[in-house]
Design an enzyme around this catalytic site. Sequence first.
Site, short mmCIF file in Angstrom:
data_model
loop_
_atom_site.label_atom_id
_atom_site.label_comp_id
_atom_site.label_asym_id
_atom_site.label_seq_id
_atom_site.Cartn_x
_atom_site.Cartn_y
_atom_site.Cartn_z
CG HIS A 159 -2.21 -0.70 1.06
ND1 HIS A 159 -2.31 -2.07 1.05
CD2 HIS A 159 -3.48 -0.23 0.89
CE1 HIS A 159 -3.59 -2.41 0.89
NE2 HIS A 159 -4.32 -1.31 0.79
NE ARG A 192 -2.03 -1.19 4.46
CZ ARG A 192 -3.14 -1.93 4.49
NH1 ARG A 192 -4.31 -1.37 4.72
NH2 ARG A 192 -3.07 -3.24 4.32
CG HIS A 198 2.17 -2.92 6.22
ND1 HIS A 198 3.02 -3.88 5.72
CD2 HIS A 198 1.16 -2.80 5.31
CE1 HIS A 198 2.55 -4.32 4.56
NE2 HIS A 198 1.43 -3.68 4.30
CG ASP A 202 6.38 -4.11 7.37
OD1 ASP A 202 7.48 -4.66 7.39
OD2 ASP A 202 5.37 -4.55 7.97
#
Length: 241
Positions: A159, A192, A198, A202
């Site tokens: 994303h 995220r 995440h 990340d």
Amino acid sequence: MKHILPSTTLLTFLFFISISTYGQDPLIMKEDMPNAVIFLPAPPDTASAAFAYDKAQYRWGLGQRKDSVRCAIAVSDAEWSMANICRIYSDAIGLTISKETSPAIYEMLSIGLMTTDQVGKLPKEHYMRTRPYVFFDEPTIVPNDEEELSHNGSYPSGHTILGWSAALLLTELAPEHADAILTIGYRFGQSRVIAGFHWQSDVDAGRLCSSAAVARLHADPRFLVLMEKAKKEYTKLRDWR
């Protein structure tokens, strides 16, 4: 708080259907993208200070969920679709991005994002990092995505690659709106962490992968043609307002 969105598999399918209107494959496949397994470090070891920071940021994300407005934005940002990318960045550049109203911009952005997405595939497959909601055995704010993503590697954040790539491409297109565009791009990644899908590392890796992919994209003459067409269309639409 329960939020229902279509599964990630369906959203990914719809995303690529929406950007394949022009009959295009990615301009550069994953094997020819910069290899993040080589140029990025491995995700933090669970005994490291970096992982302690990841856990602290996870707790930060839990705190952000208490803000109903920010929580709703994080849920909205979870939608993996070209329509969602067009919607949030249209606000930033002050004109509607769509196949109908700005076809050259839409084509540049959609094919560009289809291509930059490739950069995350090799490291995700290589590391298969466990996602934070699985690690802590706690719910996210997008429950319908949990089962699917539990089998998909966390590092780097796809994303974030999507959102930051869109931000970089649109900043080139509309540099006078850079601050607004990049603010949204940064927020998209942090969503995220808030959602629980995440780790912060990340997301940080996703931004680096995105920057590498966009740089590689600009070495492809086919993309440069698309960007030039998009810039001409943007200038015309901006001057008509």
